[in-house]
Design an enzyme around this catalytic site. Structure first.
Site, PDB file in Angstrom:
ATOM      1  CE1 TYR A 123      37.686  29.882  25.342  1.00  0.00           C
ATOM      2  CE2 TYR A 123      38.753  29.618  27.487  1.00  0.00           C
ATOM      3  CZ  TYR A 123      38.755  29.451  26.110  1.00  0.00           C
ATOM      4  OH  TYR A 123      39.821  28.828  25.510  1.00  0.00           O
ATOM      5  CB  ILE A 163      50.709  42.008  40.723  1.00  0.00           C
ATOM      6  CG1 ILE A 163      52.032  42.054  39.950  1.00  0.00           C
ATOM      7  CG2 ILE A 163      50.500  40.659  41.411  1.00  0.00           C
ATOM      8  CD1 ILE A 163      53.274  41.798  40.785  1.00  0.00           C
ATOM      9  NE  ARG A 215      45.773  31.194  36.389  1.00  0.00           N
ATOM     10  CZ  ARG A 215      45.291  31.365  37.614  1.00  0.00           C
ATOM     11  NH1 ARG A 215      45.890  30.795  38.656  1.00  0.00           N
ATOM     12  NH2 ARG A 215      44.224  32.105  37.829  1.00  0.00           N
TER      13      ARG A 215
HETATM   14  N1  UFG Z   1      47.482  38.712  35.785  1.00  0.00           N
HETATM   15  C1  UFG Z   1      47.947  39.815  36.459  1.00  0.00           C
HETATM   16  N2  UFG Z   1      48.026  40.996  35.772  1.00  0.00           N
HETATM   17  C2  UFG Z   1      47.661  41.123  34.472  1.00  0.00           C
HETATM   18  C3  UFG Z   1      47.186  39.968  33.789  1.00  0.00           C
HETATM   19  C4  UFG Z   1      47.104  38.776  34.484  1.00  0.00           C
HETATM   20  O1  UFG Z   1      48.276  39.763  37.642  1.00  0.00           O
HETATM   21  O2  UFG Z   1      47.750  42.235  33.931  1.00  0.00           O
HETATM   22  C5  UFG Z   1      47.431  37.441  36.501  1.00  0.00           C
HETATM   23  C6  UFG Z   1      46.044  36.825  36.526  1.00  0.00           C
HETATM   24  O3  UFG Z   1      45.320  37.313  37.625  1.00  0.00           O
HETATM   25  C7  UFG Z   1      46.384  35.336  36.635  1.00  0.00           C
HETATM   26  C8  UFG Z   1      47.720  35.202  35.893  1.00  0.00           C
HETATM   27  O4  UFG Z   1      48.243  36.517  35.818  1.00  0.00           O
HETATM   28  O5  UFG Z   1      46.575  34.997  37.962  1.00  0.00           O
HETATM   29  C9  UFG Z   1      47.571  34.657  34.488  1.00  0.00           C
HETATM   30  O6  UFG Z   1      46.554  35.397  33.825  1.00  0.00           O
HETATM   31  P1  UFG Z   1      46.230  35.261  32.267  1.00  0.00           P
HETATM   32  O7  UFG Z   1      45.143  36.227  31.958  1.00  0.00           O
HETATM   33  O8  UFG Z   1      47.493  35.350  31.488  1.00  0.00           O
HETATM   34  O9  UFG Z   1      45.728  33.764  32.133  1.00  0.00           O
HETATM   35  P2  UFG Z   1      44.539  33.027  32.924  1.00  0.00           P
HETATM   36  O10 UFG Z   1      45.198  32.057  33.863  1.00  0.00           O
HETATM   37  O11 UFG Z   1      43.534  33.937  33.470  1.00  0.00           O
HETATM   38  O12 UFG Z   1      43.819  32.328  31.694  1.00  0.00           O
HETATM   39  C10 UFG Z   1      44.274  31.163  31.107  1.00  0.00           C
HETATM   40  C11 UFG Z   1      43.910  31.144  29.636  1.00  0.00           C
HETATM   41  C12 UFG Z   1      42.417  31.184  29.457  1.00  0.00           C
HETATM   42  C13 UFG Z   1      41.804  30.061  30.220  1.00  0.00           C
HETATM   43  C14 UFG Z   1      42.237  30.106  31.671  1.00  0.00           C
HETATM   44  C15 UFG Z   1      41.764  28.911  32.438  1.00  0.00           C
HETATM   45  O13 UFG Z   1      44.496  32.250  28.998  1.00  0.00           O
HETATM   46  O14 UFG Z   1      42.113  31.018  28.088  1.00  0.00           O
HETATM   47  O15 UFG Z   1      43.658  30.100  31.750  1.00  0.00           O
HETATM   48  O16 UFG Z   1      41.606  29.243  33.771  1.00  0.00           O
HETATM   49  F1  UFG Z   1      40.461  30.143  30.177  1.00  0.00           F
END
Ligand code: UFG
Length: 328
Positions: free
Chosen positions: A140, A206, A220
């Site tokens: 992506y 988590i 984040r």
């Molecule tokens: N997380 C959990 N439990 C869940 C879902 C997420 O612990 O059920 C954690 C993930 O491991 C991460 C954090 O929460 O540490 C945030 O996760 P998200 O999936 O909400 O977002 P990401 O940081 O993975 O993704 C975001 C954007 C993507 C982009 C990415 C860049 O949504 O589009 O950042 O790294 F690609």
């Protein structure tokens, strides 16, 4: 003169359409509705079609006086991009190439492109600045980085000026409570947490508490979706003033751990949200925090909803009144 929003029926695109209309702009939306929702588009003219379809692009550009384009139309599931990268390269890259060809044919000179923090991969510095190395760890992020490079060549060859905006974690919902996040497959932390008080999920998992952070969970930078929208309009206006092409990070510059996000969600919803530690999710960097100094300075951008409580509060207003998203 109108602004064309490609992917205007999606989560961020629909907030963009709302923001443009609030600012008195003429808006045209083009969306193939494969993941977007018609009900999410609060106004303006709407065309249904795919960016890879030249006929619909020609029709849209011929029937409207388009001055600038904002492009959100893309697949955005990181996990899916790893199991089916060609799906991502085909839609995200070919779609934007086709859009750029139509812009060239119709003499449209400005594009604001929806990019991502995923272009950086595992960061070398925190906070991340735009000049840091880009080494995506998922397809992506690679697809978005490819388009950024394509944009650079279209600028030098055809004079199409671009701004690529690399978002960190988009979150929250419109102040009205009428539009918000509604993915068919939800993978994002905040909407998943809010499913617990809505009785749609028993607990939030988590993903890992053994990262090298204070409480062991990933950190984040959460940025309100309406603040993302305001940055896009500022970027369009900046290009129209004749400024050069640029890349900007968009975040709040503040990091929150997964445990902190769960805690704030408990406070906002006044519910005891059950959480359980599970395995790490493959490919998750431990810390992602933006430096948005460049956007703040050059776009004169001022994020309005910069407290996590406000961001989650707005998401809760949407999800608690629309537990099934746009479905009745
Ligand atoms: N997380 C959990 N439990 C869940 C879902 C997420 O612990 O059920 C954690 C993930 O491991 C991460 C954090 O929460 O540490 C945030 O996760 P998200 O999936 O909400 O977002 P990401 O940081 O993975 O993704 C975001 C954007 C993507 C982009 C990415 C860049 O949504 O589009 O950042 O790294 F690609």
């Amino acid at each position: 003169m109108a602004i064309l929003v490609c992917g205007g029926a999606g989560y961020i695109g629909s907030h963009m359409v709302a923001h443009l209309l609030e600012q008195g702009k003429e808006v045209v939306t083009l969306d193939n509705f494969c993941t977007g929702h018609r009900e999410a588009i609060v106004g303006g003219k709407v065309y249904e079609g795919d960016l890879r379809d030249k006929a619909i692009l020609n029709k849209t550009f011929t029937e409207n006086n388009i001055e600038a384009v904002i492009d959100f139309a893309a697949y955005s599931l990181v996990g899916e991009s790893m199991s089916d990268p060609l799906k991502y390269f085909n839609n995200n890259i070919s779609g934007t190439i086709s859009l750029l060809e139509a812009m060239k044919d119709h003499g449209v000179k400005y594009i604001v492109f929806s990019s991502t923090a995923a272009t950086y991969g595992e960061p070398e510095n925190i906070p991340i600045i735009e000049d840091d190395k880009t080494f995506p760890t998922n397809a992506y992020g690679e697809s978005k980085l490819c388009v950024e490079k394509i944009l650079k060549w279209c600028d030098s060859a055809y004079g199409i000026k671009y701004t690529a905006l690399r978002y960190f974690n988009a979150a929250g919902a419109h102040e009205s409570g009428n539009i918000g996040e509604a993915h068919n497959t939800e993978t994002h932390l905040i909407p998943l947490i809010l499913q617990v008080p809505l009785n749609k999920r028993e607990k939030i998992m988590i993903y890992g508490d053994d990262y090298n952070t204070e409480d062991g969970t990933c950190i984040r930078d959460y940025i309100h979706v309406s603040d993302l929208a305001s940055a896009h309009l500022l970027a369009v206006e900046r290009l129209m003033r004749g400024e050069e092409s640029r890349i900007y990070n968009l975040g709040n510059g503040k990091g929150f751990s997964v445990k902190e996000v769960v805690e704030v969600a408990r406070k906002v919803t006044e519910e005891d949200i059950k959480a359980e530690i599970s395995e790490r999710r493959p490919g998750d960097p431990s810390v992602l925090i933006a430096s948005s100094d460049k956007a703040i300075k050059e776009l004169n951008w001022k994020p309005k909803f910069n407290s996590l409580e406000t961001i989650i509060g707005s998401a809760w207003k949407w999800h608690s009144t629309h537990p099934n998203g746009y479905n009745k």
